[in-house]
Design an enzyme around this catalytic site. Sequence first.
Site, short mmCIF file in Angstrom:
data_model
loop_
_atom_site.label_atom_id
_atom_site.label_comp_id
_atom_site.label_asym_id
_atom_site.label_seq_id
_atom_site.Cartn_x
_atom_site.Cartn_y
_atom_site.Cartn_z
N ARG A 20 -27.70 -25.97 90.13
CA ARG A 20 -28.72 -25.18 90.81
C ARG A 20 -28.25 -24.44 92.04
O ARG A 20 -29.04 -23.69 92.64
CB ARG A 20 -29.94 -26.03 91.19
CG ARG A 20 -30.62 -26.64 90.02
CD ARG A 20 -31.95 -27.28 90.33
NE ARG A 20 -32.02 -27.93 91.62
CZ ARG A 20 -33.10 -27.92 92.40
NH1 ARG A 20 -34.18 -27.30 92.00
NH2 ARG A 20 -33.10 -28.54 93.55
N ASP A 21 -27.03 -24.58 92.47
CA ASP A 21 -26.57 -23.88 93.68
C ASP A 21 -25.09 -23.54 93.55
O ASP A 21 -24.32 -23.72 94.49
CB ASP A 21 -26.83 -24.74 94.91
CG ASP A 21 -26.66 -23.96 96.21
OD1 ASP A 21 -26.77 -22.72 96.19
OD2 ASP A 21 -26.41 -24.60 97.25
N LEU A 22 -24.70 -23.02 92.39
CA LEU A 22 -23.29 -22.72 92.14
C LEU A 22 -22.96 -21.34 92.69
O LEU A 22 -23.53 -20.33 92.27
CB LEU A 22 -23.01 -22.79 90.63
CG LEU A 22 -21.56 -22.76 90.22
CD1 LEU A 22 -20.80 -23.97 90.78
CD2 LEU A 22 -21.45 -22.75 88.70
N ASN A 26 -19.44 -23.19 97.33
CA ASN A 26 -19.47 -24.57 96.85
C ASN A 26 -18.29 -24.87 95.93
O ASN A 26 -18.32 -25.84 95.18
CB ASN A 26 -20.79 -24.86 96.13
CG ASN A 26 -21.93 -24.97 97.10
OD1 ASN A 26 -21.73 -25.25 98.27
ND2 ASN A 26 -23.13 -24.75 96.62
#
Length: 135
Positions: A20-22, A26
């Site tokens: 959900r936050d690629l 990150n």
Amino acid sequence: MLVSVSTALIRIHEAGLVHRDLHPGNIFIYYEDHETNYHGYQAQVGDLGLCIPADEKLSSKIYGNLPYVAPEVLQGKQQTKESDIYSFGIIMSVFASWQAAFEGLNNDCYLAYYICTDLRPEIPNETPEFWIHGS
């Protein structure tokens, strides 16, 4: 490095999770060299704080870094393994061009609109053919 990232994403998905936050912030790149066994640059996916089970329903709140959020998520649908793969595709474009995704555009409602109406980063001429067509 993209193989390392895709392998990590496969493992996350095999565990039944969605990242959900690629986005590139990150992805942690490091150099690995065990004296006699050269491994070169490697990458790891981090910041699993927003990672959830793939079948878990959430509020309509959107998470993530806007240039890497899939259009269907911007349109109110749940984040899925497929939306993680969209994010990975945008990361591939960053690796191919060495430019930030949608460079020159503000991260605002206009960018969200453009993404929802099929704006995608340009594919540089030097991009390997198998990146573009998958074979």
